[in-house]
Motif scaffolding. Structure first.
Motif, PDB file in Angstrom:
ATOM      1  N   UNK A   3       0.786  -1.303   0.003  1.00  0.00           N
ATOM      2  CA  UNK A   3      -0.184  -0.008   0.032  1.00  0.00           C
ATOM      3  C   UNK A   3       0.912   1.247   0.061  1.00  0.00           C
ATOM      4  N   UNK A   4       1.915   1.089   0.737  1.00  0.00           N
ATOM      5  CA  UNK A   4       2.822   2.515   0.990  1.00  0.00           C
ATOM      6  C   UNK A   4       3.393   2.472  -0.552  1.00  0.00           C
ATOM      7  N   UNK A   5       3.856   1.365  -1.205  1.00  0.00           N
ATOM      8  CA  UNK A   5       4.596   1.605  -2.440  1.00  0.00           C
ATOM      9  C   UNK A   5       3.658   2.156  -3.428  1.00  0.00           C
ATOM     10  N   UNK A   6       2.169   1.571  -3.403  1.00  0.00           N
ATOM     11  CA  UNK A   6       1.172   2.222  -4.497  1.00  0.00           C
ATOM     12  C   UNK A   6       0.744   3.827  -3.997  1.00  0.00           C
ATOM     13  N   UNK A   7       1.406   4.653  -4.234  1.00  0.00           N
ATOM     14  CA  UNK A   7       1.046   6.121  -3.924  1.00  0.00           C
ATOM     15  C   UNK A   7       0.090   6.530  -4.783  1.00  0.00           C
ATOM     16  N   UNK A   8      -0.981   7.137  -4.230  1.00  0.00           N
ATOM     17  CA  UNK A   8      -1.904   7.766  -4.852  1.00  0.00           C
ATOM     18  C   UNK A   8      -1.552   9.184  -5.567  1.00  0.00           C
ATOM     19  N   UNK A   9      -1.962   9.395  -6.879  1.00  0.00           N
ATOM     20  CA  UNK A   9      -1.572  10.578  -7.729  1.00  0.00           C
ATOM     21  C   UNK A   9      -2.675  11.057  -8.363  1.00  0.00           C
ATOM     22  N   UNK A  10      -2.456  12.531  -8.731  1.00  0.00           N
ATOM     23  CA  UNK A  10      -3.767  13.307  -9.460  1.00  0.00           C
ATOM     24  C   UNK A  10      -3.332  13.239 -11.019  1.00  0.00           C
ATOM     25  N   UNK A  11      -4.196  12.794 -11.659  1.00  0.00           N
ATOM     26  CA  UNK A  11      -3.805  12.612 -13.104  1.00  0.00           C
ATOM     27  C   UNK A  11      -4.975  13.395 -13.786  1.00  0.00           C
ATOM     28  N   UNK A  12      -4.585  13.526 -15.298  1.00  0.00           N
ATOM     29  CA  UNK A  12      -5.783  14.165 -16.229  1.00  0.00           C
ATOM     30  C   UNK A  12      -5.309  13.447 -17.645  1.00  0.00           C
ATOM     31  N   UNK A  13      -6.554  13.181 -18.279  1.00  0.00           N
ATOM     32  CA  UNK A  13      -6.342  12.654 -19.548  1.00  0.00           C
ATOM     33  C   UNK A  13      -6.016  13.666 -20.641  1.00  0.00           C
ATOM     34  N   UNK A  14      -5.064  13.494 -21.353  1.00  0.00           N
ATOM     35  CA  UNK A  14      -4.439  14.562 -22.433  1.00  0.00           C
ATOM     36  C   UNK A  14      -5.208  14.603 -23.488  1.00  0.00           C
ATOM     37  N   UNK A  15      -5.903  15.861 -23.802  1.00  0.00           N
ATOM     38  CA  UNK A  15      -6.607  16.157 -25.114  1.00  0.00           C
ATOM     39  C   UNK A  15      -5.938  17.417 -25.789  1.00  0.00           C
ATOM     40  N   UNK A  16      -5.009  17.117 -26.767  1.00  0.00           N
ATOM     41  CA  UNK A  16      -4.367  18.075 -27.390  1.00  0.00           C
ATOM     42  C   UNK A  16      -5.213  19.109 -28.029  1.00  0.00           C
TER      43      UNK A  16
ATOM     44  N   UNK B 202       4.030  25.244 -15.009  1.00  0.00           N
ATOM     45  CA  UNK B 202       5.569  25.070 -15.139  1.00  0.00           C
ATOM     46  C   UNK B 202       6.125  24.120 -14.192  1.00  0.00           C
ATOM     47  N   UNK B 203       5.556  23.973 -12.945  1.00  0.00           N
ATOM     48  CA  UNK B 203       6.361  22.936 -11.967  1.00  0.00           C
ATOM     49  C   UNK B 203       6.148  21.640 -12.125  1.00  0.00           C
ATOM     50  N   UNK B 204       5.464  21.264 -13.338  1.00  0.00           N
ATOM     51  CA  UNK B 204       5.266  20.011 -13.757  1.00  0.00           C
ATOM     52  C   UNK B 204       6.373  19.399 -14.602  1.00  0.00           C
TER      53      UNK B 204
ATOM     54  N   UNK C 211      -2.298   9.548 -19.997  1.00  0.00           N
ATOM     55  CA  UNK C 211      -2.581   9.809 -18.693  1.00  0.00           C
ATOM     56  C   UNK C 211      -1.484  10.721 -18.062  1.00  0.00           C
ATOM     57  N   UNK C 212      -1.678  11.922 -17.752  1.00  0.00           N
ATOM     58  CA  UNK C 212      -0.787  12.746 -17.415  1.00  0.00           C
ATOM     59  C   UNK C 212      -0.840  13.288 -15.998  1.00  0.00           C
ATOM     60  N   UNK C 213       0.349  13.254 -15.104  1.00  0.00           N
ATOM     61  CA  UNK C 213       0.392  13.466 -13.607  1.00  0.00           C
ATOM     62  C   UNK C 213       0.219  14.814 -13.578  1.00  0.00           C
ATOM     63  N   UNK C 214      -0.689  15.404 -12.923  1.00  0.00           N
ATOM     64  CA  UNK C 214      -0.736  16.848 -12.837  1.00  0.00           C
ATOM     65  C   UNK C 214      -0.714  17.642 -11.721  1.00  0.00           C
ATOM     66  N   UNK C 215       0.234  17.040 -10.665  1.00  0.00           N
ATOM     67  CA  UNK C 215       0.574  17.475  -9.362  1.00  0.00           C
ATOM     68  C   UNK C 215       2.027  17.203  -9.250  1.00  0.00           C
ATOM     69  N   UNK C 216       2.652  17.902  -8.337  1.00  0.00           N
ATOM     70  CA  UNK C 216       4.142  17.690  -8.088  1.00  0.00           C
ATOM     71  C   UNK C 216       4.334  16.634  -7.054  1.00  0.00           C
ATOM     72  N   UNK C 217       5.004  15.607  -7.719  1.00  0.00           N
ATOM     73  CA  UNK C 217       5.273  14.540  -6.574  1.00  0.00           C
ATOM     74  C   UNK C 217       6.755  14.499  -6.006  1.00  0.00           C
ATOM     75  N   UNK C 218       6.702  13.869  -4.578  1.00  0.00           N
ATOM     76  CA  UNK C 218       7.985  14.026  -3.953  1.00  0.00           C
ATOM     77  C   UNK C 218       8.096  12.393  -3.706  1.00  0.00           C
TER      78      UNK C 218
END
Length: 366
Positions: free
Chosen positions: A36-49, A307-309, A349-356
């Motif tokens: 569970x610790x290894x599988x981190x929850x991330x925020x994403x968005x579906x890319x639409x050019x 920018x920070x992504x 599937x693009x990650x749209x948050x800064x990850x640490x």
């Protein structure tokens, strides 16, 4: 005795079994927790050019498109007019801005006109003899002559001989002497070439004005230009007629303008080109600073992100089959805190948050 030994052995086996079961449960729980610790929850968005205009931001100050500096070409005392030539006063087109006393020069002009009249009068008897037909039109010109009125155009000679006759009598020389003085007399009165307002006044009524002295400045307060310095590498994205959004740095008012001129020269110091934007508005003031946003040519198949992504300026995190991956992209246009990037396919599937504390290949939930 043997019974007691057997009982103790059985009890020991039971206790040992209980302990083993407990250890196995703890081990399984730790494994689940680690997963569970290894599988981190991330925020994403579906890319639409999509398509976005190339945006360039720059600042500059307003200058009036119609702006004149007034200088005196004659000398004399400044006299009062209907409206004082003072900062903030408005004048309509052809209204008198400044009037310099010209009474002395008007007297000289009247004297010169009278001399010209005498010249024509003394010339007519000879013309009646040599050019009787031409004398008729000159007699008519003489009868219409007024010393207090600007000279009318001279009658056209019908032959070369007539033209030489008039030249020998000094008619043309005297005529152009009078016209020159009439032109100079007009310089004692400065009229507004367009409707506008005084922005600088350097003289007051009753003071002596000298030849070549600056009198003030006059502008049209309804039409302005602003010069924006744009990096030369962006020249391919701008063109004449492109819309520009302008915003006041003080009042946050927004105005609409268009590119009217683009300088062909690149500044050797800043490597920028000057883009001139024309803007109209009654709430604008000369010297006012505005933030300009130029909407240039369209960029196709781009995605707007923060920018920070960006990772190392040319990569972003994407999720594929539940695993983090780095995807190379092409930053195309930085606008404030955002950037337009190319290189992402639709439905990525693009990650749209800064990850640490993450890494490529890491399992994630989204």
């Amino acid at each position: 005795m043997k019974i007691w030994i057997k009982a103790l052995i059985g009890l020991g086996i039971i206790v040992l079994g209980v302990l083993l079961v407990g250890l196995m449960k703890n081990s399984n729980q730790e494994t689940v927790d680690e997963v569970k610790k290894e599988q981190q929850m991330v925020s994403t968005q579906l890319v639409v050019p999509t398509s976005h205009p190339f945006v360039i931001e720059a600042t500059g100050s307003l200058t009036a498109k119609k702006r004149i500096e007034l200088y005196s070409e004659v000398q004399g005392i400044l006299v009062a007019t209907q409206t004082d030539f003072k900062e903030g006063n408005r004048f309509y087109k052809n209204q008198t801005l400044l009037q310099i006393n010209s009474s002395e020069y008007q007297a000289q002009l009247l004297s010169t006109r009278s001399a010209f009249l005498n010249r024509i009068t003394s010339m007519l008897p000879d013309m009646e003899v040599d050019f009787p037909e031409a004398s008729v039109k000159w007699q008519s010109y003489l009868e219409d002559f007024k010393v207090n009125r600007a000279l009318q155009t001279l009658p056209e000679p019908t032959s070369e001989a007539e033209r030489l006759f008039l030249t020998g009598k000094g008619i043309y020389e005297n005529f152009y002497t009078v016209k020159n003085q009439e032109e100079r007399l007009s310089k004692y009165t400065l009229k507004a070439p367009f409707g506008g307002v005084v922005t600088e006044s350097l003289v007051t009524t009753g003071t002596l004005v000298r030849n070549g002295q600056k009198l003030g400045e006059f502008i049209d307060p309804s039409l302005f230009e602003i010069k924006l310095e744009v990096p030369s590498r962006y020249t391919n994205y701008i063109a004449l007629g492109k819309e520009v959004l302008l915003e006041s740095l003080d009042t946050q008012q927004k105005f609409q303008g268009k590119i009217s001129r683009i300088n062909a020269k690149i500044s050797s110091n800043t490597q920028t080109i000057t883009v001139v934007v024309e803007i109209a508005g009654t709430d604008l003031k000369e010297g006012q600073f505005l933030q300009g946003t130029i909407f240039g040519k369209m960029l196709e198949n781009v995605v707007k992100i923060d920018n920070n992504l960006l990772i190392e300026n040319n990569q972003v995190y994407v999720v594929k089959d539940g695993v983090l991956q780095l995807q190379e992209v092409e930053p195309m246009n930085y606008v404030g805190d955002s950037v337009l990037i190319g290189g992402l396919k639709a439905n990525t599937i693009l990650v749209d948050e800064v990850l640490a504390n993450v890494y490529p290949g890491m399992n994630v939930l989204f």
